[in-house]
Design an enzyme around this catalytic site. Sequence first.
Site, PDB file in Angstrom:
ATOM      1  CB  SER A  50       7.769  21.949  20.006  1.00 44.71           C
ATOM      2  OG  SER A  50       8.536  22.287  21.145  1.00 44.71           O
ATOM      3  CE  LYS A  51       7.163  14.586  19.134  1.00 46.95           C
ATOM      4  NZ  LYS A  51       7.418  13.258  18.771  1.00 46.95           N
ATOM      5  NE  ARG A  52      13.793  18.305  23.010  1.00 50.35           N
ATOM      6  CZ  ARG A  52      14.332  17.352  23.741  1.00 50.35           C
ATOM      7  NH1 ARG A  52      14.506  17.541  25.028  1.00 50.35           N
ATOM      8  NH2 ARG A  52      14.702  16.218  23.216  1.00 50.35           N
ATOM      9  CG  ASP A  53       7.060  24.487  23.471  1.00 53.04           C
ATOM     10  OD1 ASP A  53       8.170  25.016  23.650  1.00 53.04           O
ATOM     11  OD2 ASP A  53       6.391  24.623  22.442  1.00 53.04           O
ATOM     12  CB  VAL A  93       3.236  18.497  25.088  1.00 52.25           C
ATOM     13  CG1 VAL A  93       3.386  19.968  25.342  1.00 52.25           C
ATOM     14  CG2 VAL A  93       4.580  17.820  25.095  1.00 52.25           C
TER      15      VAL A  93
END
Length: 504
Positions: free
Chosen positions: A264-267, A275
């Site tokens: 995900s975007k947050r990862d 990312v």
Amino acid sequence: MSEKPVRVRFAPSPTGPLHMGGVRTALYNYLFAKKNNGTFIIRIEDTDQTRFVPGAQEYILDALNWCGIHATEGPGIGGNFGPYVQSERKELYRPYAEQLVNEEKAYFAFDTAEELDAMRDRAKQMGMPNWQYNHVTRSGMRNSLTLPQDQVDQLLANGTPYVIRMKMPRNRDVRFEDSIRGWVVVNTNNLDDKVLFKSDGMPTYHLANIVDDHLMEISHVIRGEEWLPSAPLHYLLYEAFGWDCPVFAHLPLLLRPDGNGKLSKRDGDRLGFPVFPTDWTTAEGELYSGYREKGYFNGAFINMLAFLGWNPGTTQEIFSIEELAEVFTLDRVSKAGAKFDPDKTKWFQQQYLRNKTNEELATLLKESTGEQYDLNKLTEIVHLMKERATFIKDFLIEGDYLVNRPTSYDEQTVAKKWKAESAVLMNEWMDRLEKVEPFDHVSIEQAFQLFLSDKQMGVGAVLPLFRLLVTGTGMGPSMFDIAAFLGKEECLGRMNKGIEVLNA
Ligand code: GLU
């Protein structure tokens, strides 16, 4: 494969920056188009005005440009099927929605947001948490299927807000073949009456997407797996309009490095890798890092992405985008989710760096440093440090001592190697160095071998001390190269200084 000319599109919504999964979708579309002498189109899907993020469209186009994924048709490029931004096509969707109403394949629904919320609450209280507007519940709602025609006419004439919903057929198996996933079968009883046209006068994604794919003569829809649940509705919409359905190909998800869930975007920044293709700063000033700014070459980034969910069926791993376009086929795209591997990503970058000539790298290094280094000197630095560098910036970080005198000495090496008698030994070696002429790799190495045999000492007892005094480090490229690069005077100067510091 269909007989029609291949026309594919990448259709991002400008709701934020482009995640690397989105770049991969764009890449596969691009490669598929190239491979099949087709056309790659960019279409901006911005019909959901509530999710519009300023700057996102510019970001997406700039990022694709950096990646070398160039469209033949799209915003800012033109083409015969434009405009390529859906908000600029706004007027053309309503007649299509109305056509479906007239043919009784869709209907007007007048339920207000409050009525729908109340309905959901009631259903929840009755133990049905997932209430849907569907083939069963529609009969209890306020729509053109339940209200008498004169009332519907009245509501429309009064300008009462409405949406147009798909009249999902009852109990039908929808079957279509996905190029990657094989046959997909979904029963319509599991599908809801999706909104096609909204009360703000805009189509929903579903309607706009189908109308535009048809009008733009899209032959293959290659997109992320998250759109697979929408595909049966899309299939039924093509059928309802009497249009040919494009070939579907739903790409596997990108997974976190541990395989645990979707990347995900947050990862990214949390797990220590970007990312996003390029840096993105939110309106609140939060920075998400990108591959470009981290120093990745676009070729390495693209090469890595191509392998996330596809393989060429050979052991070759390094491919330029042109080479990828020659071998790319959808039948080599896997169904299973693709685990992102940050180490492999670095490996690709290293390979790309090593495949560039020293002169190319020196030029990039010169561009990236504000300082006016001499190109020949930089070429030598590149030559010395190439095997140890991953990014251009590493040359001057790793190789700082090639430009600046050491200001500290690696503690471990000092503790292990610097003894009471080391200064005497190094002074003897300096006497030898003084006489080396010409001061190049070969002559320095010869003098060094002779010194070792005269002293009856091994490399390990002398070379680390030499390196320590000249570079301040315990490891690095050939010391004979480094010494030759620095020159006799600098080398001896550094050694004197080092002895002074270490003996203090
Ligand atoms: N606008 C959709 C997205 O943001 C496009 C999905 C599709 O390709 O149909 O991903």
